[in-house]
Structure formats: C-alpha cells, structure tokens
Design an enzyme around this catalytic site. Structure first.
Site, short mmCIF file in Angstrom:
data_model
loop_
_atom_site.label_atom_id
_atom_site.label_comp_id
_atom_site.label_asym_id
_atom_site.label_seq_id
_atom_site.Cartn_x
_atom_site.Cartn_y
_atom_site.Cartn_z
N ASP A 268 0.82 -1.21 0.00
CA ASP A 268 0.00 0.00 0.00
C ASP A 268 0.86 1.26 0.00
O ASP A 268 1.89 1.33 0.67
CB ASP A 268 -0.91 -0.02 1.24
CG ASP A 268 -1.92 1.12 1.23
OD1 ASP A 268 -2.86 1.05 0.42
OD2 ASP A 268 -1.75 2.07 2.02
N GLU A 310 0.10 -0.98 -5.04
CA GLU A 310 -0.99 -0.01 -5.05
C GLU A 310 -0.43 1.38 -5.34
O GLU A 310 0.17 2.01 -4.48
CB GLU A 310 -1.73 -0.02 -3.71
CG GLU A 310 -3.00 0.82 -3.69
CD GLU A 310 -2.84 2.19 -3.03
OE1 GLU A 310 -3.77 2.99 -3.13
OE2 GLU A 310 -1.78 2.44 -2.43
#
Length: 625
Positions: A268, A310
């Site tokens: 992330d 991501e």
C-alpha cells in the site's frame, strides 16, 4: 573445491539466491552502497532470508515449487478476485470459512481481506494506520485465525491477499514510540526535523493528499518537539526508506506474513516511499529500486508469493510499477489498472468511447513481462479523475472542464445524470473533486424509477464486469457489487465514519439478498447471476490469459469500445456498447480483425448476422471468436 550445501533446503535456498541475486544486489548497492555499513547490511539480509526460508512450513515450500514450475498461475483466466472488509462481510476471521461456499459459488478464486493487521485505536484511516505488523486486529481475531483462513483457501484452490502498508506506520507503532522516547535509532526510522525550515521547502512542491481533513504533509510532535513527515494523516508517520534498517524490518515483516500462508501482498501507498527535495516525492526512481529488491527477497525466501503494488497514478507513472526499462519483469506482479476504471466511468457518462480508446491504446503496451493488471471498477476508495489535459486535448476538449463535468455527473447534480454519488475531498484551489459511491448507485440503480431505468442500470453493471473480466489481468469484484448493493447513507450517523464520505460505498454485506440469489427476480439476484456467469465464462476462455496481448481496436461506430485478445490459437474480439441505443457493426470489419466463427464466448452462443452487420443492444457486450 566449493563447499556443498548441508541439506536439500540449503541447496534450494542457494539456487534461488543465485537466481534472484542479480535482481536484488544492484538495487541495494544503488540505494545503500555509499554507507560504511553496507557490507554488514548485506550479510544481515542474507541471514534474514535464510532464516525465513528455514522457518517456512513444508506445505508452503511445496507450493513454492509448484509455482516455480507454473509461473503464470496468477495470469490464468480461472483467477478472479473478491475484495471485502472482514467485519462488514463475515464478522471475524473465524466466520470466513463458512462464507467460502458463497464466494466459490460466485466464481472468485482470490480473496483480498482488507486491512486486517492491528491498527491504532480510534481513527485508523479505515485500518491502514498500522501499529503492529505482526498482529491481527483483535476485533477480527488472531494471527492463528488468519493462518486457518489461509489453509481453508488453499484447500479450495483459492488465494489470500492482505495489505502491507509500506509508506508509513501509526504513531503508536513500537518504532514510533521509541522515536518519541528519544531513541536516535528509531528516530532515523522516520523523517523527523528539528525545525520547520526544511519541511516548508519540501512543501513547495508536494501535493496535499487530503486537503480538507489533513492539510499539509508535516505534523509537529509535541513530545519530541520535532516536525514529522505525515503524507496522509497526522497519525501516520512516513518511514525513512533511505535507512537500510527500515528495509530489513519490512522484509522481515513481509516474509513473516508469507510464512503465515499469504499468497498476494498488496503493498500500500508505494508511490510515496522515497523523498527528494524539489519534487512531488511520488514515484521517484528509488521507489522502483526498493520494490524490485523486495520482490527479489520474496522470490528467494517465499517464491509462491506475488506482489500487488498499489499506486493510483496516471498511466505514465503506473506502468513502471509493473516493471519497465531495467525493472522489466522484475518488479510488481500486479498493479491496479486505474485508467481502465476511470475511462469506464468516463465513457458511461459521455456515451463516447474515443478518449477511452485513445488512452488505453497510446499509454499501455499490449502485454507485460511476468506481470498483469488487477482490473477493477469500484473499490473501498474514491474515484479520482486521472484524465490529463494532454489526453483531453487530443479530443479537443478542456481537461479541467471535463473533470469537473464527471464530478458533477457522478455526484448526481448534472442535469440528466443517472448517477447518485458524493464528493470526497474537494480542493478549491484546483477545483479537484473526487467521487465516492457504490457501483450500483453510480450506474443508475438507486435513481431508477421505472423498469426501463432499472434494466439499463443492471446492464451497465454487467457490461462493466464483462469488461474487467476480459481486458487482461485479474478482475476484482468489490464486496456487494455482485448483488448491486446501493449507497449506505447510514455512515453519517456513525461518529467514527461521518467525516469520511467513502463509507458510502462500504456497506455491510446483505446476506438476506444473497440467500435468494438463485431464485429471486430482484435486481440483486439478477446481478449475482450475471456476474457469476461472466466469471464462469472467463474461466472457460483461454484467450483471456493475462499473457495474451490486448490490442485496442477503433471501430467506425460511435460509442463502441473494442479490443482484440491475440492468442496463439486465434483472436477474441471483445465489444462493448456504451450507448443507450442499438449499434450495428460491419461483419466484414470484424472478420478483418480476426473473428472467424461469429461465436460469442461470453454467451456461449452463435451470433447472427443481419444484412452484413452484428447488432449490439444498449450496454451490450460480446466476446467474439
């Protein structure tokens, strides 16, 4: 004479270290080679990798071997994802195994359990403010429960994906607490400044991520008297990846999760990992060096694991996360195809596919090396209109005006809009308005007042799922979209959520609707059966393998989007009608693109030709052989 490894495990480790070492050491040399302690760092990393491999359970080592022999396993058309919050879908980790029949019925084979590691108490950015990478959120269960879920999934041939936040930790993390207590070792794990002089210089070129709720990129910490880099929220302290100790710590965390049975690590907020004065501090070259090095570590000590990176950025920035140039085939295995998502909603609002075809044809290669896309159309997050002025200009329209139009359309304020959404994070300086809302509500189901409008909304939803299932990559179905769940306005009554409109598209699973999915004639049941059919047909269509090139086509019919999957055994031409009326496409043109049988692989039926044309209904979709 070379010393022989002491055991088979040692020999396998040595072989994998030799295989992936050329991907690992040059990156680390470039990042940390100038440091006096570099050689010691490399020795410590090798020790960590060897230790993690030795600790890896026997069944996962067997899976490592299987995936070494089948490196395209994640590109195969039988992979389809389902994404959910644990509590809103099942309750706890222990409740997930009893829900797997539902997921298997849908046709999903890859489960993304949204943030399940231990977050800070209170506001935790939806679980992405992590205070302990080695523990599960106690509201969901324990790490042992997570291992049991992983085992249950493997027994069904399913894959487990969880989030690993790389850019920051919660300020309550043990490292941050030690830094606040004055430990210089841990203060160097973060980006801390004695005065605001340098932060102010950085902020001259930084972009605010949450200008409404968390303006600025630095926070003054009263306990230390220092300024701390906080890209997102004041409780999320950015890690200092220029410090090799951070690399060692995160590699240890990553491999520990791999040894618990995780198949896919969703990394992330990776774009923000490296800072450089005078830049946006996003997608700097060192980010890609770090990500290639982390993937190499996984390939050495846990090669069954793949990385999903991501990075919700513009196309030119996104592709390097899948490996470009010297990183080709060596960085992320998966990355979100943000542009496909943006262009779907753009074409749906305008009934015009010219920009969609232009962007996807000019910015993306037909095929990727050892990688593929994670295709999605909705998720837990907002939609940012990543349409550049240059791409808008190619169609002779204003980029700023078009982005504003899309926000108004999907908020529902534009005259004639079928959508019902909400604004998330309005920036008055740039007039940037991101949009949030469920797939069904944005596609018109919430606003539908008659059967025809309901029918059109359902076909928009199913066309979208057919698009992401065929474009190339792993399609990700966001929880509830298969049941056409509407916006959940109840978040406004929850003090913990009321400030964040993204909870609008984070409804609780409607198990009552799910129970009637095979028998009812409701929009929910019809949508489920439609998505189930799409995933089943995807699994039966070898041309949709992620390694098969995707070529954007340009039919001379307004509002049609078309692409060809150029498989060795023959071409599959995929067609999507974004208009509200019937469209007709010349059969000769289709034959010139490679269509041979006029058989629709999606419906598994022959396609009739009328007066030399193939007809597509409003929001129609065909996968033509």
């Amino acid at each position: 004479m070379a010393r022989r490894p002491a055991s088979w495990d040692d020999e396998v480790f040595a072989l994998r270290l030799a295989r992936s070492g050329p991907d690992l050491w040059p990156m680390l040399q470039a990042l940390y080679g100038h440091r006096a302690d570099y050689a010691k760092f490399c020795d410590r990393l090798k020790t960590l990798l060897r230790k993690s491999w030795k600790a890896r359970p026997a069944d996962l080592k067997r899976l490592d071997l299987k995936r070494d022999l089948e490196p395209d396993w994640f590109q195969r058309p039988d992979r389809a994802g389902y994404v959910f919050y644990i509590d809103r879908f099942a309750g706890t980790l222990q409740d997930i195994p009893e829900k797997l029949d539902y997921i298997e019925d849908l046709g999903a084979t890859y489960l993304h359990l949204m943030p399940c590691l231990m977050p800070r108490p209170g506001d935790s950015d939806g679980g992405y403010s992590i205070m302990d990478y080695r523990a599960v959120n106690p509201a969901f269960g324990t790490m042992e429960d997570l291992e049991e879920v992983a085992t249950a999934l493997r027994e069904r041939g399913m894959n487990l994906c969880i989030d690993l936040v790389l850019n920051h930790t919660a300020k309550e993390h043990a490292w941050a607490q030690a830094a606040r207590a004055g430990d210089p070792k841990y203060q160097d794990y973060y980006l801390m400044f004695d005065t605001d002089e340098l932060p102010k210089r950085f902020e001259e070129t930084l972009v605010e991520i949450f200008p409404e709720h968390a303006p600025g990129s630095f926070t003054h910490d009263p306990e230390t008297g220092k300024w701390v880099w906080t890209t997102f929220y004041d409780h999320q302290w950015d890690l200092n990846w220029a410090n090799p100790e951070v690399f060692l710590e995160i590699t240890d965390v990553m491999l520990n999760l791999a040894n618990k049975g995780v198949d896919v690590l969703r990394l992330d907020a990776v774009a923000f990992m490296w800072k450089r004065l005078g830049t946006r501090c996003q997608s700097e070259p060192e980010v890609h060096m770090l990500l290639q090095a982390l993937r190499a570590c996984s390939r050495i000590a846990a090669p069954a694991v793949i990385h999903l990176e991501e990075a919700i950025v513009a196309p030119a920035e996104m592709l390097p996360y899948l490996g470009r140039g010297r990183h080709d085939g060596k960085e992320g295995n998966l990355a979100y195809h943000n542009s496909l998502m943006v262009q779907f909603w753009n074409a749906l609002a305008t009934r015009d596919t010219r920009m969609m075809a232009h962007v996807l044809a000019t910015h993306f290669p037909p095929v990727l090396t050892n990688a593929t896309y994670a295709t999605y159309l909705r998720c837990h997050d907002d939609i940012g209109w990543a349409i550049t002025d240059e791409d808008a200009g190619a169609l002779h329209i204003s980029g700023a005006a078009h982005r504003s139009y899309l926000s108004d359309f999907y908020e529902g304020s534009f005259p004639g809009s079928f959508a019902r959404g909400a604004v998330f994070q309005y920036n008055p300086e740039t007039n940037d308005k991101r949009i949030t809302g469920s797939f069904a509500s944005l596609a018109g189901l919430e606003a539908a007042t008659d059967p025809a409008a309901t029918e059109a909304a359902l076909h928009r939803i199913l066309m979208g799922h057919a698009l992401m299932a065929s474009f190339g990559g792993i399609p990700l179905v966001y929880m509830g979209d298969e049941l056409a769940l509407l916006n959940d306005y109840g978040y406004r009554d929850d003090p913990a959520h009321a400030h964040d409109s993204r909870w609008l598209n984070r409804p609780r699973m409607d198990w009552a609707q799910a129970a009637t999915r095979h028998s009812a004639d409701t929009p929910a049941a019809r949508c489920f059966r439609g998505v189930k059919h799409i995933l089943a047909r995807r699994a039966a269509t070898p041309e949709l393998h992620g390694g098969v090139p995707t070529e954007i086509l340009h039919p001379a019919v307004a509002g049609l989007f078309a692409f060809a999957r150029r498989a060795p055994a023959g071409t599959l031409v995929c067609l999507f009608n974004f208009t509200d009326s019937w469209s007709h496409l010349d059969a000769g043109w289709l034959q010139a693109q490679g269509v041979r049988l006029f058989h629709d692989a999606l419906a598994d039926a022959a396609v009739p030709i009328y007066d030399g044309n193939v007809a597509l209904a409003p929001q129609g979709r065909l996968w033509l052989r």
